[in-house]
Design a protein around this motif. Structure first.
Motif, PDB file in Angstrom:
ATOM      1  N   SER A 138       0.751  -1.214   0.386  1.00 45.56           N
ATOM      2  CA  SER A 138      -0.758   0.065   0.207  1.00 45.56           C
ATOM      3  C   SER A 138       0.812   1.353   0.135  1.00 45.56           C
ATOM      4  CB  SER A 138      -0.892   0.255   1.381  1.00 45.56           C
ATOM      5  OG  SER A 138       0.251   0.319   2.507  1.00 45.56           O
ATOM      6  N   ASP A 139       0.038   2.280  -0.791  1.00 50.37           N
ATOM      7  CA  ASP A 139       1.168   3.365  -0.942  1.00 50.37           C
ATOM      8  C   ASP A 139       1.612   3.850   0.631  1.00 50.37           C
ATOM      9  OD1 ASP A 139       0.777   3.671  -3.096  1.00 50.37           O
ATOM     10  OD2 ASP A 139      -1.119   5.309  -2.678  1.00 50.37           O
ATOM     11  N   PHE A 140       1.054   3.302   1.839  1.00 47.04           N
ATOM     12  CA  PHE A 140       1.586   4.234   2.778  1.00 47.04           C
ATOM     13  C   PHE A 140       2.536   3.978   3.767  1.00 47.04           C
ATOM     14  CE2 PHE A 140       1.703   3.363   7.999  1.00 47.04           C
ATOM     15  CZ  PHE A 140       1.502   4.880   8.147  1.00 47.04           C
ATOM     16  N   HIS A 141       3.245   2.370   3.632  1.00 47.67           N
ATOM     17  CA  HIS A 141       3.936   1.567   3.457  1.00 47.67           C
ATOM     18  C   HIS A 141       5.021   1.418   2.420  1.00 47.67           C
ATOM     19  CE1 HIS A 141       1.991  -1.118   6.920  1.00 47.67           C
ATOM     20  NE2 HIS A 141       1.518  -1.524   5.632  1.00 47.67           N
ATOM     21  N   LYS A 148      14.095   0.594  10.100  1.00 50.07           N
ATOM     22  CA  LYS A 148      13.183   0.931  12.169  1.00 50.07           C
ATOM     23  C   LYS A 148      11.971   0.604  11.489  1.00 50.07           C
ATOM     24  CE  LYS A 148      14.437   5.087  13.319  1.00 50.07           C
ATOM     25  NZ  LYS A 148      15.182   5.031  12.012  1.00 50.07           N
ATOM     26  N   TYR A 149      11.297   0.917  10.864  1.00 50.15           N
ATOM     27  CA  TYR A 149       9.397   0.882  10.916  1.00 50.15           C
ATOM     28  C   TYR A 149       9.928  -0.724  10.176  1.00 50.15           C
ATOM     29  CZ  TYR A 149       5.494   1.602   8.318  1.00 50.15           C
ATOM     30  OH  TYR A 149       4.008   1.315   8.541  1.00 50.15           O
ATOM     31  N   ILE A 150      10.857  -0.957   8.550  1.00 52.21           N
ATOM     32  CA  ILE A 150       9.807  -2.251   8.385  1.00 52.21           C
ATOM     33  C   ILE A 150      10.103  -2.825   9.434  1.00 52.21           C
ATOM     34  CG2 ILE A 150      11.303  -4.137   6.303  1.00 52.21           C
ATOM     35  CD1 ILE A 150      12.359  -1.827   4.874  1.00 52.21           C
ATOM     36  N   ASN A 155       5.566  -8.075  10.445  1.00 52.81           N
ATOM     37  CA  ASN A 155       4.577  -8.802   9.744  1.00 52.81           C
ATOM     38  C   ASN A 155       3.997  -8.644   8.888  1.00 52.81           C
ATOM     39  OD1 ASN A 155       5.843 -11.127  11.791  1.00 52.81           O
ATOM     40  ND2 ASN A 155       4.936  -9.915  13.231  1.00 52.81           N
ATOM     41  N   ILE A 156       3.097  -6.959   9.146  1.00 52.92           N
ATOM     42  CA  ILE A 156       2.515  -6.737   8.049  1.00 52.92           C
ATOM     43  C   ILE A 156       2.780  -6.182   6.756  1.00 52.92           C
ATOM     44  CG2 ILE A 156       1.051  -4.567   7.925  1.00 52.92           C
ATOM     45  CD1 ILE A 156       1.034  -3.387  11.183  1.00 52.92           C
ATOM     46  N   ILE A 157       3.962  -6.091   6.508  1.00 47.13           N
ATOM     47  CA  ILE A 157       4.533  -6.127   5.503  1.00 47.13           C
ATOM     48  C   ILE A 157       4.369  -7.541   4.439  1.00 47.13           C
ATOM     49  CG2 ILE A 157       6.563  -5.328   3.524  1.00 47.13           C
ATOM     50  CD1 ILE A 157       7.117  -3.623   6.313  1.00 47.13           C
ATOM     51  N   LEU A 158       4.812  -7.821   5.223  1.00 45.65           N
ATOM     52  CA  LEU A 158       4.772 -10.009   4.335  1.00 45.65           C
ATOM     53  C   LEU A 158       3.573 -10.687   4.722  1.00 45.65           C
ATOM     54  CD1 LEU A 158       7.256 -11.807   6.397  1.00 45.65           C
ATOM     55  CD2 LEU A 158       7.623 -11.463   4.502  1.00 45.65           C
ATOM     56  N   ASN A 159       2.360 -10.448   5.388  1.00 49.61           N
ATOM     57  CA  ASN A 159       0.872 -10.332   4.935  1.00 49.61           C
ATOM     58  C   ASN A 159       0.295  -9.602   4.074  1.00 49.61           C
ATOM     59  OD1 ASN A 159       0.729 -12.696   6.771  1.00 49.61           O
ATOM     60  ND2 ASN A 159       0.533 -10.446   8.401  1.00 49.61           N
ATOM     61  N   GLU A 160       0.495  -8.452   3.506  1.00 50.23           N
ATOM     62  CA  GLU A 160      -0.006  -8.003   2.737  1.00 50.23           C
ATOM     63  C   GLU A 160       1.139  -7.718   1.888  1.00 50.23           C
ATOM     64  OE1 GLU A 160       0.376  -3.175   1.678  1.00 50.23           O
ATOM     65  OE2 GLU A 160       0.392  -3.815   3.478  1.00 50.23           O
ATOM     66  N   LEU A 161       2.238  -8.722   1.646  1.00 54.00           N
ATOM     67  CA  LEU A 161       2.771  -9.030  -0.140  1.00 54.00           C
ATOM     68  C   LEU A 161       2.359 -10.100  -0.675  1.00 54.00           C
ATOM     69  CD1 LEU A 161       6.497  -8.178   0.245  1.00 54.00           C
ATOM     70  CD2 LEU A 161       5.328  -7.449  -1.281  1.00 54.00           C
TER      71      LEU A 161
END
Length: 190
Positions: A138-141, A148-150, A155-161
C-alpha cells in the motif's frame, strides 16, 4: 587495498600467506610446514615482489608451487545490507543514512527472517523478494522505507505482500531458492 594469496611449496610441504598492498609485496606469514634456512635464502625465487607477476611464477613452477588468491566471503549481515543499499538507492535515488540504529534494526530483521525462512541463504533470498516486491505494498508502507519501520511492521508487510501479489508474479529474480522460499511463504504463487 590488500590482497592475500596462499603459496604452497609441494617439495617442502610449506604453506605461506602472502599479502600485496597496492600491487606490491607487503608481508608474509607461515601457515603450515617447516621454514628452513635454505627456504629463507631462496624466498625471493618463489615469492614475486609484484602481484601482477604471480601468473608468471605459477607458469614457471607448475604444480610444484601453487598460488591461490584468498577470497573473503561476505557475512550475512553485509549481504543483507548490500541488498538494502541497492534497493534504497534505486527507490529514493540517494544513498540511505545508515547508523547504529538502522544496523540494529537490520540485525533484528535478519534474525526474524532466518527463523521464518529456515537458514541464512533462504532468509537472504526472502529479503530480496520483499525488496523486489515493495511496489506491491500500500502507498503508506511504500513511503516508509526506513529499516526501523520495516522491522517494526515486518509481519504486516509480509502479510500484505502475500495478499497483493498475483498468481503470475515472479520472485523478482531467477534464483530457484528465492522463488521456492517466497512461494513457500505465500509471497508469490505458482
Amino acid at each position: 587495498m590488500t590482497t592475500n594469496y596462499t603459496i604452497y611449496i609441494e617439495k617442502h610441504k610449506l604453506k605461506l600467506k602472502v599479502g600485496y598492498r597496492s600491487g606490491k609485496f607487503w608481508r608474509v606469514e607461515r601457515v603450515s610446514g617447516q621454514m628452513t634456512d635454505t627456504i629463507l635464502d631462496s624466498f625471493g625465487i618463489v615469492v614475486p615482489l609484484l602481484e601482477k607477476e604471480l601468473q608468471q611464477y605459477q607458469n614457471r613452477y607448475g604444480k610444484n608451487v601453487t598460488y591461490t588468491k584468498i577470497e573473503k566471503k561476505k557475512s550475512i549481515y553485509t549481504q543483507f545490507s548490500d541488498a538494502w543499499f541497492v534497493f534504497y538507492e534505486q527507490f529514493a535515488g540517494i544513498e540511505p543514512k545508515f547508523t547504529g540504529v538502522e544496523g540494529k534494526a537490520l540485525k533484528q530483521i535478519i534474525t526474524y527472517l532466518k527463523k521464518v525462512a529456515g537458514d541464512d541463504a533462504a532468509a537472504l533470498e526472502l529479503w530480496k523478494v520483499i525488496l523486489s516486491k515493495w511496489k506491491h505494498l500500500s502507498d503508506f508502507h511504500k513511503q516508509n522505507t526506513d529499516l526501523k519501520y520495516i522491522n517494526s511492521k515486518l509481519n504486516i508487510i509480509l502479510n500484505e505482500l502475500k495478499a497483493n501479489t498475483g498468481k503470475n508474479a515472479t520472485s523478482g529474480g531467477t534464483d530457484d531458492l528465492r522463488a521456492k522460499t517466497a512461494e513457500r511463504l505465500g509471497i508469490i504463487r505458482s
